[in-house]
Design a protein around this motif. Sequence first.
Motif, PDB file in Angstrom:
ATOM      1  N   THR A 411      -0.828 -13.039 -16.007  1.00  0.00           N
ATOM      2  CA  THR A 411      -0.381 -11.750 -14.660  1.00  0.00           C
ATOM      3  C   THR A 411      -1.171 -12.587 -13.527  1.00  0.00           C
ATOM      4  OG1 THR A 411      -2.656 -10.852 -14.796  1.00  0.00           O
ATOM      5  CG2 THR A 411      -0.941 -10.494 -17.067  1.00  0.00           C
ATOM      6  N   VAL A 412      -0.594 -12.564 -12.774  1.00  0.00           N
ATOM      7  CA  VAL A 412      -1.682 -12.704 -11.180  1.00  0.00           C
ATOM      8  C   VAL A 412      -2.532 -11.283 -10.917  1.00  0.00           C
ATOM      9  CG1 VAL A 412       0.377 -13.575 -10.404  1.00  0.00           C
ATOM     10  CG2 VAL A 412       0.532 -12.119  -9.794  1.00  0.00           C
ATOM     11  N   GLY A 413      -3.244 -10.565 -12.026  1.00  0.00           N
ATOM     12  CA  GLY A 413      -4.674 -10.011 -11.854  1.00  0.00           C
ATOM     13  C   GLY A 413      -3.903  -8.637 -11.184  1.00  0.00           C
ATOM     14  N   LEU A 414      -5.317  -8.107 -10.411  1.00  0.00           N
ATOM     15  CA  LEU A 414      -4.873  -6.534  -9.899  1.00  0.00           C
ATOM     16  C   LEU A 414      -4.427  -6.533  -8.674  1.00  0.00           C
ATOM     17  CD1 LEU A 414      -7.455  -5.088 -12.108  1.00  0.00           C
ATOM     18  CD2 LEU A 414      -5.543  -4.588 -12.282  1.00  0.00           C
ATOM     19  N   PRO A 415      -4.412  -4.974  -7.986  1.00  0.00           N
ATOM     20  CA  PRO A 415      -4.281  -5.432  -6.379  1.00  0.00           C
ATOM     21  C   PRO A 415      -5.666  -5.561  -5.739  1.00  0.00           C
ATOM     22  CG  PRO A 415      -3.412  -3.512  -6.909  1.00  0.00           C
ATOM     23  CD  PRO A 415      -3.297  -3.988  -8.543  1.00  0.00           C
ATOM     24  N   LEU A 416      -5.486  -6.373  -4.596  1.00  0.00           N
ATOM     25  CA  LEU A 416      -6.062  -6.960  -4.384  1.00  0.00           C
ATOM     26  C   LEU A 416      -7.229  -4.945  -3.640  1.00  0.00           C
ATOM     27  CD1 LEU A 416      -7.832  -9.056  -2.371  1.00  0.00           C
ATOM     28  CD2 LEU A 416      -6.257  -8.721  -0.277  1.00  0.00           C
ATOM     29  N   PRO A 417      -7.965  -5.226  -3.003  1.00  0.00           N
ATOM     30  CA  PRO A 417      -8.817  -4.457  -2.573  1.00  0.00           C
ATOM     31  C   PRO A 417      -7.964  -3.408  -1.246  1.00  0.00           C
ATOM     32  CG  PRO A 417     -10.803  -5.379  -3.974  1.00  0.00           C
ATOM     33  CD  PRO A 417      -9.569  -6.107  -3.702  1.00  0.00           C
ATOM     34  N   GLY A 418      -8.488  -2.687  -1.372  1.00  0.00           N
ATOM     35  CA  GLY A 418      -7.440  -1.515   0.293  1.00  0.00           C
ATOM     36  C   GLY A 418      -5.417  -1.587  -0.579  1.00  0.00           C
ATOM     37  N   THR A 419      -4.435  -3.070  -1.691  1.00  0.00           N
ATOM     38  CA  THR A 419      -3.979  -2.476  -1.222  1.00  0.00           C
ATOM     39  C   THR A 419      -3.285  -1.736  -2.504  1.00  0.00           C
ATOM     40  OG1 THR A 419      -4.134  -4.523  -1.397  1.00  0.00           O
ATOM     41  CG2 THR A 419      -1.708  -4.923  -2.284  1.00  0.00           C
ATOM     42  N   GLY A 420      -1.624  -1.372  -2.483  1.00  0.00           N
ATOM     43  CA  GLY A 420      -1.003  -0.991  -3.656  1.00  0.00           C
ATOM     44  C   GLY A 420       0.197  -1.725  -3.839  1.00  0.00           C
ATOM     45  N   VAL A 421       0.294  -1.227  -5.719  1.00  0.00           N
ATOM     46  CA  VAL A 421       1.531  -2.055  -5.710  1.00  0.00           C
ATOM     47  C   VAL A 421       2.598  -1.190  -6.606  1.00  0.00           C
ATOM     48  CG1 VAL A 421       2.432  -4.543  -7.546  1.00  0.00           C
ATOM     49  CG2 VAL A 421       0.246  -4.217  -6.240  1.00  0.00           C
ATOM     50  N   ARG A 422       3.916  -1.325  -5.438  1.00  0.00           N
ATOM     51  CA  ARG A 422       4.272  -0.168  -6.642  1.00  0.00           C
ATOM     52  C   ARG A 422       6.032  -1.589  -7.176  1.00  0.00           C
ATOM     53  NH1 ARG A 422       7.339   4.102  -2.817  1.00  0.00           N
ATOM     54  NH2 ARG A 422       5.541   5.007  -3.009  1.00  0.00           N
ATOM     55  N   ILE A 423       6.320  -0.973  -7.831  1.00  0.00           N
ATOM     56  CA  ILE A 423       7.593  -1.647  -8.928  1.00  0.00           C
ATOM     57  C   ILE A 423       8.659  -0.680  -8.500  1.00  0.00           C
ATOM     58  CG2 ILE A 423       8.932  -1.938 -11.121  1.00  0.00           C
ATOM     59  CD1 ILE A 423       5.876  -3.751 -10.425  1.00  0.00           C
ATOM     60  N   ALA A 424      10.064  -0.836  -7.880  1.00  0.00           N
ATOM     61  CA  ALA A 424      11.178  -0.491  -7.820  1.00  0.00           C
ATOM     62  C   ALA A 424      12.037   0.291  -8.764  1.00  0.00           C
ATOM     63  CB  ALA A 424      11.708  -0.730  -6.680  1.00  0.00           C
ATOM     64  N   ASP A 425      12.503   0.908  -8.795  1.00  0.00           N
ATOM     65  CA  ASP A 425      14.539   0.930 -10.211  1.00  0.00           C
ATOM     66  C   ASP A 425      14.969  -0.053 -10.609  1.00  0.00           C
ATOM     67  OD1 ASP A 425      13.434   3.694  -9.351  1.00  0.00           O
ATOM     68  OD2 ASP A 425      14.942   4.072  -8.682  1.00  0.00           O
ATOM     69  N   GLY A 427      13.330  -3.421 -10.394  1.00  0.00           N
ATOM     70  CA  GLY A 427      12.277  -4.417 -11.053  1.00  0.00           C
ATOM     71  C   GLY A 427      10.733  -4.648  -9.482  1.00  0.00           C
ATOM     72  N   GLU A 428      12.351  -4.243  -8.407  1.00  0.00           N
ATOM     73  CA  GLU A 428      11.452  -5.398  -7.019  1.00  0.00           C
ATOM     74  C   GLU A 428       9.731  -5.150  -7.074  1.00  0.00           C
ATOM     75  OE1 GLU A 428      12.518  -6.604  -2.717  1.00  0.00           O
ATOM     76  OE2 GLU A 428      13.536  -4.850  -4.126  1.00  0.00           O
ATOM     77  N   VAL A 429       9.459  -5.997  -6.676  1.00  0.00           N
ATOM     78  CA  VAL A 429       8.088  -5.958  -6.147  1.00  0.00           C
ATOM     79  C   VAL A 429       7.859  -5.191  -4.852  1.00  0.00           C
ATOM     80  CG1 VAL A 429       5.310  -6.054  -5.611  1.00  0.00           C
ATOM     81  CG2 VAL A 429       6.896  -7.121  -7.884  1.00  0.00           C
ATOM     82  N   TRP A 430       7.426  -3.783  -4.367  1.00  0.00           N
ATOM     83  CA  TRP A 430       6.557  -3.427  -3.603  1.00  0.00           C
ATOM     84  C   TRP A 430       5.258  -3.425  -3.007  1.00  0.00           C
ATOM     85  CZ3 TRP A 430       9.744   0.706  -1.743  1.00  0.00           C
ATOM     86  CH2 TRP A 430      11.296   0.545  -2.015  1.00  0.00           C
ATOM     87  N   LEU A 431       4.426  -3.716  -1.621  1.00  0.00           N
ATOM     88  CA  LEU A 431       3.189  -4.126  -1.017  1.00  0.00           C
ATOM     89  C   LEU A 431       3.907  -3.194  -0.069  1.00  0.00           C
ATOM     90  CD1 LEU A 431       2.997  -7.906  -1.899  1.00  0.00           C
ATOM     91  CD2 LEU A 431       2.219  -6.062  -3.292  1.00  0.00           C
ATOM     92  N   ARG A 432       1.738  -2.702  -0.374  1.00  0.00           N
ATOM     93  CA  ARG A 432       1.642  -1.944   0.883  1.00  0.00           C
ATOM     94  C   ARG A 432       0.314  -2.298   1.308  1.00  0.00           C
ATOM     95  NH1 ARG A 432       2.128   4.651   0.478  1.00  0.00           N
ATOM     96  NH2 ARG A 432       0.693   4.686  -1.152  1.00  0.00           N
ATOM     97  N   GLY A 433      -0.665  -1.907   2.953  1.00  0.00           N
ATOM     98  CA  GLY A 433      -2.125  -2.077   2.745  1.00  0.00           C
ATOM     99  C   GLY A 433      -2.328  -2.597   4.314  1.00  0.00           C
ATOM    100  N   PRO A 434      -3.479  -2.587   4.448  1.00  0.00           N
ATOM    101  CA  PRO A 434      -3.642  -3.612   6.088  1.00  0.00           C
ATOM    102  C   PRO A 434      -3.410  -4.500   5.872  1.00  0.00           C
ATOM    103  CG  PRO A 434      -5.391  -2.393   4.729  1.00  0.00           C
ATOM    104  CD  PRO A 434      -4.525  -1.958   4.332  1.00  0.00           C
ATOM    105  N   HIS A 435      -3.004  -5.574   5.438  1.00  0.00           N
ATOM    106  CA  HIS A 435      -2.857  -6.754   5.039  1.00  0.00           C
ATOM    107  C   HIS A 435      -1.726  -6.667   6.248  1.00  0.00           C
ATOM    108  CE1 HIS A 435      -2.167  -5.730   1.083  1.00  0.00           C
ATOM    109  NE2 HIS A 435      -1.602  -7.158   0.930  1.00  0.00           N
ATOM    110  N   VAL A 436      -0.995  -5.943   5.190  1.00  0.00           N
ATOM    111  CA  VAL A 436       1.407  -6.300   5.739  1.00  0.00           C
ATOM    112  C   VAL A 436       1.404  -6.356   7.106  1.00  0.00           C
ATOM    113  CG1 VAL A 436       3.186  -5.486   4.668  1.00  0.00           C
ATOM    114  CG2 VAL A 436       1.299  -5.525   3.422  1.00  0.00           C
ATOM    115  N   PHE A 437       1.812  -7.431   7.719  1.00  0.00           N
ATOM    116  CA  PHE A 437       2.157  -8.052   8.336  1.00  0.00           C
ATOM    117  C   PHE A 437       2.993  -6.984   9.612  1.00  0.00           C
ATOM    118  CE2 PHE A 437       7.638  -9.182   8.564  1.00  0.00           C
ATOM    119  CZ  PHE A 437       7.821  -8.289   7.658  1.00  0.00           C
ATOM    120  N   ALA A 438       2.628  -6.953  11.001  1.00  0.00           N
ATOM    121  CA  ALA A 438       3.128  -6.259  11.935  1.00  0.00           C
ATOM    122  C   ALA A 438       4.560  -6.335  11.798  1.00  0.00           C
ATOM    123  CB  ALA A 438       3.168  -6.087  13.654  1.00  0.00           C
TER     124      ALA A 438
END
Length: 619
Positions: A411-425, A427-438
């Motif tokens: 695996t590539v581990g768990l979410p970096l603290p402060g991060t959310g990971v979602r699997i779309a319908d 199978g695509e990986v979606w990411l959320r967090g303050p490190h995501v670009f502008a």
Amino acid sequence: MSTDLALIRVDGRVREVSAPALVPRVDRGSLADLPYDNARQHPDVVVFSRRDAEDGGWKDVTAARFAAEVHAVAKGLIAHGLRPGDRLALMARTTYEWTLLDFAAWAAGLVTVPVHPTSSAFQTRWILQDSGAVACVVEDAGQGRTVSAERRRLPGLSHLWVLDAGAVRQLRDAGARVPDETVTARRGLLTPNTLATLVYTSGTTGRPKGCALTHANFFAEVDNAVKLLHPVFAPEGGEPPSTLLFLPLSHVFGRMVAVGCVRARVRVGHAPSVEGDALLDDLASFRPTFLLAIPYVMEKVYNRARATAERSGKGAAFDRAARAARRYGRTEAPSLPVRAARALYDLLVYRRIRAALGGRVRYVICGGSPLGVRLAEFFRGAGVEVFEGYGLTETTAASTVTPPLAPRTGTVGLPLPGTGVRIADDGEVWLRGPHVFAGYWDAQRGTAVPYTDEGWFPTGDIGALDEDGYLTITGRKKDLLITSAGKNVAPAPLEDWLRAHPLVAQCMVVGDNRPYVSALITLDHEGLAHWRRMRQKDHLALWELARDEELLAVVQKAVDDANRLVSRAESIRAFRVLTTEFSETSGHLTPSLKLKRRAVLRDFAREVEEMYGPESAYE
């Protein structure tokens, strides 16, 4: 597993996971403040070591010295008329001067734009045009000629400096009369939400896009990563942490670690060459405690050690040691016999692996693509803990990472603290967090365009979350193959497995709208040279080796092993060994060594068609 993770299940399967931040968000200042803060709080701490041009040794740079150099160069940039928000392009290999200019540009209120040092004239012009760069620093005369040849198409580019021609000294001299307060005022204009850099994605097709990363993006990324990976950045007791940077600083992965090391006051060295002997010499003399690497580097270390053992008639012993390491590496509580075998081979084999990395490396942060289960288990068993991570330029590098004390191989581990990971319908990986670009840079507007109003960034990667929230990446959404029988095939697992073989340099799986899956394989130069010596086939030309029955049998065995990862419908039924290489120069690899699939399919269309002729198919 962290008990603080928030898991969301849909139909009994984990579809979303998030981890709380370990540190509060930075609400004032910028990355430009870091050298000054270090100099004020810990002036005598060594933050860099530089290769001495005369004796080849490493000379230390204290926090106070680095801050003074940053300040002097920032004044030089201001003296040349660069204004707050102007873009400064940096085109150079991984050197101390790269990092110095990065922080000096921020101190002057500028936005830095990395350009990969091997970029073509077209790629360079496009990045300079799209970013609106008003100044550019290159490493050598060759890069200077590349930019100069495009100057008539770059009317906004007012300055071009060459490091080898004394650019740093020239800037320092030019700024001698600029008041110190001018830099202080420029720094005071910056906030966490100010644009820090435009990093252009290498892209496998089309023109690269500029990812707008703010100072806040970097703070969120590095502060949480440093806190999470405290054994790496702030070990308790023992020797101070240090690392040798050799991956391109034009990529966000190396850049993030460079910023994180300045933030954590970790001693950093720079290695401009990743060629085998040069890099090994730098590692041996610098002796870092941790490294950041891509799987390609780890594969080379393993394969070189295996080849060395085979040349001395100890290939079988190395293979036994590798199996023992993998048994140890995959087990959370190894049995006494497993521990005993590991202790024996540590004396005979593993310490040599660590010696090749400088002798003191205990941790490797690996990203860019999956390392693969075999190598991850091997290095862990050999005494080098590998923290795998997953992320993109758009997420300021890592969004997930292997947690200390709770690795889960494959695996590539768990979410970096402060991060959310979602699997779309789909199978695509979606990411959320303050490190995501502008957002992506819009040259017409001169600003970043937000990517979404929802806060989730769709990565284009396909993956899955297990019951504990660990993420596995199976491939790129756009790279999924659909055979003529309607079977979806993710090529990455097969390619990663084959690429780890000593004889294989690159592998591209094909089969879209075809009756079965096939592969184009290129040979590794070092691995092939070793194989030829061991079998006394130095007299054979490359085209003869590509048809050699003994060599093809070895490759077939590697293909058979890879096929055990997948169902029969997804397995490789035919392959072709090519006599040419996939490289960045040939146009088949991006600067980060990712396949340009469309270019490969175009240039090797005949070989692909041959694999689907009547003589190539088998059931």
